[in-house]
Write a protein that holds these residues in place. Structure first.
Motif, PDB file in Angstrom:
ATOM      1  N   GLN A 484       0.826  -1.205   0.000  1.00 46.55           N
ATOM      2  CA  GLN A 484       0.000   0.000   0.000  1.00 46.55           C
ATOM      3  C   GLN A 484       0.862   1.258   0.000  1.00 46.55           C
ATOM      4  O   GLN A 484       0.540   2.249  -0.653  1.00 46.55           O
ATOM      5  CB  GLN A 484      -0.919   0.000   1.223  1.00 46.55           C
ATOM      6  CG  GLN A 484      -1.993  -1.071   1.179  1.00 46.55           C
ATOM      7  CD  GLN A 484      -2.796  -1.149   2.466  1.00 46.55           C
ATOM      8  OE1 GLN A 484      -2.661  -0.303   3.344  1.00 46.55           O
ATOM      9  NE2 GLN A 484      -3.642  -2.164   2.594  1.00 46.55           N
ATOM     10  N   ILE A 485       2.006   1.206   0.677  1.00 41.68           N
ATOM     11  CA  ILE A 485       2.869   2.381   0.765  1.00 41.68           C
ATOM     12  C   ILE A 485       3.631   2.591  -0.527  1.00 41.68           C
ATOM     13  O   ILE A 485       3.769   3.715  -1.011  1.00 41.68           O
ATOM     14  CB  ILE A 485       3.855   2.233   1.944  1.00 41.68           C
ATOM     15  CG1 ILE A 485       3.097   2.181   3.272  1.00 41.68           C
ATOM     16  CG2 ILE A 485       4.840   3.393   1.968  1.00 41.68           C
ATOM     17  CD1 ILE A 485       3.967   1.836   4.464  1.00 41.68           C
ATOM     18  N   SER A 487       2.894   2.094  -3.464  1.00 38.82           N
ATOM     19  CA  SER A 487       2.096   2.588  -4.585  1.00 38.82           C
ATOM     20  C   SER A 487       1.827   4.091  -4.486  1.00 38.82           C
ATOM     21  O   SER A 487       1.304   4.698  -5.427  1.00 38.82           O
ATOM     22  CB  SER A 487       0.765   1.835  -4.648  1.00 38.82           C
ATOM     23  OG  SER A 487      -0.009   2.088  -3.481  1.00 38.82           O
ATOM     24  N   LEU A 488       2.194   4.700  -3.359  1.00 39.30           N
ATOM     25  CA  LEU A 488       1.983   6.130  -3.165  1.00 39.30           C
ATOM     26  C   LEU A 488       3.061   6.934  -3.886  1.00 39.30           C
ATOM     27  O   LEU A 488       4.144   6.433  -4.164  1.00 39.30           O
ATOM     28  CB  LEU A 488       1.999   6.458  -1.667  1.00 39.30           C
ATOM     29  CG  LEU A 488       0.934   5.770  -0.799  1.00 39.30           C
ATOM     30  CD1 LEU A 488       1.164   6.102   0.678  1.00 39.30           C
ATOM     31  CD2 LEU A 488      -0.459   6.197  -1.231  1.00 39.30           C
ATOM     32  N   GLN A 493       8.714   5.095  -6.061  1.00 45.46           N
ATOM     33  CA  GLN A 493       7.980   4.690  -7.257  1.00 45.46           C
ATOM     34  C   GLN A 493       8.897   4.099  -8.333  1.00 45.46           C
ATOM     35  O   GLN A 493       8.540   3.136  -9.003  1.00 45.46           O
ATOM     36  CB  GLN A 493       7.216   5.884  -7.830  1.00 45.46           C
ATOM     37  CG  GLN A 493       5.899   6.163  -7.143  1.00 45.46           C
ATOM     38  CD  GLN A 493       4.842   5.138  -7.494  1.00 45.46           C
ATOM     39  OE1 GLN A 493       4.418   5.041  -8.640  1.00 45.46           O
ATOM     40  NE2 GLN A 493       4.416   4.369  -6.507  1.00 45.46           N
TER      41      GLN A 493
END
Length: 957
Positions: A484-485, A487-488, A493
């Motif tokens: 979840q992290i 993908s922020l 990235q």
């Protein structure tokens, strides 16, 4: 007076010469704590003018001179200090040097209280006169850090070592050997604190500097190799540690000699590695050699000798040879108490080992005070969160439990278990995913032992459930949170994107095992780089009462646990018994009922028989599932009386059970007919499923009827083909056969959900991976596969045949997420498109961003199968879908029929679209098929195959 003055001048001159020479050879002092006490003595003799330049390494001769040398050199250093203060002033750099020299002499003798104020004064002078970033200031900081390290005061040493490193990097450069030494020192301190995630990059940097500047065969290179190997050993990564130990040993033997203390340290470390793997025949001669060297070269009362004694004692202890182990433990303890002090962490380790020995023999009165002393020392020296403290707590707790003193044992066990959970959440996130299970195994199995005490009153039941709720699926949760992290938006990235690309390459069927191994190494390195960029996860410890409060009224949670029976009153090697199953039933009011289900093997055998009967459509399949129900659910009848909803968290082979096909506890009706059924990986999920997702998603995505041959499929007699076709996961077939039933299914589901349909050549892995937004609902109607692992010998035998098969090849021994996947367009020609081999493996699924996806349905054979790992559930598509972020999944437990599955899915989705909850829609569809006019559909082979896990509520359309 004149004579005295002349003598002072001469002494002062000698003192200044001494300072210069001692500074020149200070490295021989610094390494004293690695066991080279005698090299330090030689340096002192040189400084005192008693030796010419020595041939460093004549340890036995130098050792005999230590006592007399110290007596002669100490007055000289004291005189030097007095003269410098008088003639040069109390704040002159040379005065600081003489203070450091005298302090170093005291440190080498273990006179820490006398050394510290001198180091502090020297540091203050350097900072004031030379500046806070001068190399001499760094040297003073380093000396003080070493003093604290020697006393086990790691928390005080770390900030000083960090300053030393920063100064040396700036003043000497990023690739200077002194910088490498600073990196090693800081890494060693972090290792002592159990902060493993911080250790590896420091050792790797030091190693790179050593190899580049000093060469691959230099002793400093060997020191870095040994430090890195030690880290891997403590993390349970034995295969990575051994070659590094061997390299270090080769260097030391060649450059320093086979009887050098550094060499013998590697003997001990390598022997420990073998002992931990049960390779006793390889370990013993190394232990014996190390002990002989340390006793001869360093003396019988040196801390390194004590370390050798302790290692050898553990070797005998492991094998139950207590009569040989005890005297060695006692000798090691006496040496450590004398040489290091009564409150050193190494002394605590000796106390703990001796206590363990007594505990195994039932000598509880002798063990308890030793455990208590060890715990007090460790809490004082290591802080509040350290694996050593967790072990101390667990050891003491088991001591009390073995005596029936559960009131004293329970709070200690709980503290130890909670600490383990926190440490796993702190350290595991920084490891590559493939190494996390090995790391978990380095922790004591106290959490398993807790289940053997579940019947010991309310506190025992509470402790067992506390253990289950916090450890079950913990690694999966860590992966989910990290996914979840990453993908922020942020610098992670770039790494996350490259990692997805490499994971696709790893999963490619076109690669040879050798190519895949190289890609996996790159994947692990990218994972480490990515995870170091992510913010640290906030560890959480879940209390039983929190989960109870999340249970709806009229419900109960059943946590099944497969565990090895533990009896601490028996000797080591005999205290672990056969595997059993335990059920822990939790009610909303916090009431816990533990139920012993007996030995695991009979239950597992029943499950396998029922699975075989279901898949082979045998008439007695439902009766066999009833037998399973009588074994695992009937004993829960009283505990679940009056309940209308059951939340079930399975374990072991119970993960393969279609609970809807089992009779309700104490009833002739099926579970899904009498109760509302909810399946979870762990009851901990109840806390997370309360939170709804606000992530923006795209409409439903339906993938069906892939063109496995990358061309349109023409079927002349669809009805005939459909009736005999399975959505097979059988990897023995050379080609994937078309599934005409999925064409109708896909079109129907797309119409019901208003989703986008991908069929034929569009039904590809690349199409799924390239989705910009997570779909609100994802339906995949195709073939799926799971390839069980095989012993190495069988993999080699099968390889020639498998190389001609269009399927995932050479996957034996691989990550189970590579042995599980979905078959899509082009799978029959995996080499045709370098960017898409036609397979979407579970490993690739785990890298996708499906956060916000309500439901993933894999309408295919055996999509719910995978490797079962103790404490972590099923490693396969189910886990991968959860890690990707989907709130629930519907997967099959066995091979399913094409036409029947298409009809089943149409009915299921019709109910979903009408607003029925996911679990209730599944139960209603199953009941509909049980009552069907079609006799084939009434068989559990058809209606019981699919199982829902996760969010049971209605889909938010």
């Amino acid at each position: 007076m004149g004579t005295d003055h002349t003598q002072q001048q001469r002494a002062g001159g000698l003192a200044k010469v001494t300072a210069v020479q001692l500074q020149k050879h200070s490295q021989h002092l610094v390494i004293m704590m690695k066991g080279l006490v005698t090299s330090a003595a030689a340096a002192l003799l040189l400084a005192a003018g008693k030796l010419a330049e020595p041939a460093w390494g004549n340890y036995a001769a130098e050792q005999r001179l230590v006592d007399t040398t110290v007596q002669k050199v100490e007055p000289l250093f004291q005189l030097q200090q007095a003269i410098n203060e008088k003639e040069l002033g109390p704040e002159h750099p040379i005065t600081a040097t003489s203070l450091n020299n005298l302090a170093e002499l005291y440190r080498l003798q273990g006179l820490y209280a006398k050394a510290e104020p001198l180091y502090q004064r020297a540091l203050a002078i350097s900072e004031k006169v030379l500046g806070p970033e001068h190399p001499s200031t760094a040297a003073s900081l380093n000396n003080l850090a070493l003093l604290y390290r020697d006393q086990g005061l790691y928390a005080m040493a770390v900030p000083l070592s960090k300053r030393v490193l920063a100064i040396n990097e700036k003043a000497l450069g990023q690739e200077h050997p002194t910088t490498a030494t600073s990196l090693r020192n800081l890494a060693g301190l972090y290792h002592k604190q159990g902060l493993y995630a911080k250790v590896e990059p420091l050792y790797q940097r030091a190693l790179a500097i050593d190899e580049k500047v000093l060469g691959p065969k230099h002793p400093s290179t060997a020191t870095s190799l040994n430090g890195l190997a030690e880290l891997y050993r403590f993390q349970g990564l034995y295969a990575k540690a051994e070659p590094l130990y061997q390299r270090a040993l080769d260097i030391y033997e060649k450059e320093l000699g086979p009887k050098h203390p550094n060499t013998s340290t590697i003997f001990n470390n390598l022997a420990e590695l073998y002992r931990l793997q049960g390779l006793y025949a390889k370990a013993e001669p190394l232990y014996q050699r190390a002990l002989a060297i340390h006793e001869k070269v360093l003396g019988p009362e040196h801390p390194s000798t004590a370390a050798s004694l302790n290692y050898l004692a553990e070797f005998y202890d492991d094998q139950g040879i207590y009569s040989k182990a005890e005297p060695l433990y006692l000798r090691a303890l006496l040496i450590n108490e004398k040489a290091l002090g009564l409150e050193h962490s190494t002394t605590a380790n000796s106390l703990n080992n001796l206590a363990l020995l007594y505990n195994k023999q039932g000598l509880y009165a002798k063990a308890e005070p030793l455990y208590l002393r060890a715990l007090l020392i460790n809490e004082k020296v290591l802080g509040s969160e350290h694996s050593t403290i967790a072990n101390s707590l667990s050891n003491l707790a088991l001591l009390y439990a073995n005596q029936g003193l559960y009131v004293k044992a329970e709070p200690l066990l709980r503290r130890g278990l909670a600490m383990q959970v926190i440490l796993i959440q702190r350290e595991a996130p920084y490891l590559p995913i493939s190494e996390r299970l090995s790391f978990l195994q380095t922790f004591s199995n106290t959490y398993i032992a807790a289940f053997s005490y579940a019947q010991r009153g309310n506190s025992g039941a509470n402790l067992a459930l506390f253990s289950r709720l916090n450890r079950q699926g913990l690694l999966q949760e860590i992966e989910q949170r990290q996914a979840q992290i990453d993908s922020l938006p942020g610098p992670q990235q770039a790494f996350a994107g490259e990692l997805r690309t490499v994971s696709q390459q790893v999963a490619s069927m076109a690669h040879s095992p050798e190519q895949r191994q190289q890609l996996e190494s790159r994947q692990e390195e990218l994972e480490k780089q990515l995870y170091r960029l992510l913010p640290q996860l906030q560890p959480r410890v879940v209390e039983v009462q929190q989960v109870a409060a999340a249970l709806p009224a009229g419900s109960a949670l059943i946590e099944f646990q497969r565990y090895e029976l533990f009896d601490g009153t028996k000797a080591r090697g005999q205290n672990w018994g056969e595997d059993c199953y335990l059920a822990l039933v939790l009610k909303p009011d916090g009431t816990i009922t533990p139920i012993d289900l007996g030995l695991a093997k009979p239950i597992d055998d029943l499950i396998q028989s029922a699975l075989d009967a279901s898949e082979q459509k045998q008439a007695d399949a439902l009766e066999l599932w009833a037998q399973v129900g009588r074994s695992v659910l009937d004993p829960l009848s009283a505990a679940t009386h009056g309940v209308d909803t059951l939340f079930i968290s399975p374990d072991g082979e119970l993960n393969r059970v279609p609970f809807a096909a089992l009779p309700a506890p104490g009833s002739s009706q099926l579970l899904s007919e009498e109760l509302q059924l909810r399946l979870l990986t762990t009851g901990r999920e109840l806390l997370d499923l309360q939170n709804t997702s606000s992530v923006k998603t795209s409409p439903a995505l339906v993938v069906a009827n892939p063109a496995f041959d990358r061309k349109p499929i023409t079927v002349q007699s669809p009805r005939l083909a459909i009736s005999s076709q399975q959505r097979s996961g059988d990897l023995g077939s050379r080609r994937w056969a078309p599934l005409p039933g999925t064409a109708t299914e896909g079109a129907t589901i797309a119409q019901l959900t208003g989703g986008r349909l991908l069929a034929g050549e569009q039904a590809s892995a690349a199409s799924i991976q390239q989705q910009q937004q997570a779909p609100r609902l994802l339906h995949l109607a195709t073939h799926a596969y799971f390839q069980p692992d095989l012993p190495a010998a069988e993999r080699m035998e099968d390889q020639p045949l498998r190389s001609n098969v269009q399927e995932p090849t050479a996957l034996g021994g691989e990550n189970p997420l590579l042995r599980s996947g979905i078959v899509l367009a082009g799978a029959n020609q995996p080499d045709a498109d370098p960017a898409d081999d036609g397979y979407l493996t579970a490993l690739e699924v785990a890298r996708l961003n499906w956060k916000g996806t309500e439901l993933v349905v894999v309408s295919a054979c055996e999509s719910g199968k995978g490797d079962i790992q103790a404490g972590e559930g099923v490693y396969g598509l189910k886990r991968a879908i959860a890690v990707a972020g989907a709130r629930s999944s519907l997967l099959s437990l066995w091979k399913v029929d094409d036409r029947a599955t298409a009809a089943f899915m149409e009915s299921f989705y019709s109910k979903l679209k009408a607003g029925v909850g996911r679990a209730d829609a599944l139960a209603a569809t199953q009941q509909e098929f049980r009552q069907s006019n079609n006799a084939t559909w009434r068989h559990p082979y058809v209606w019981a195959a699919f199982q829902l896990s996760g969010d049971w509520g209605a889909v938010r359309w």
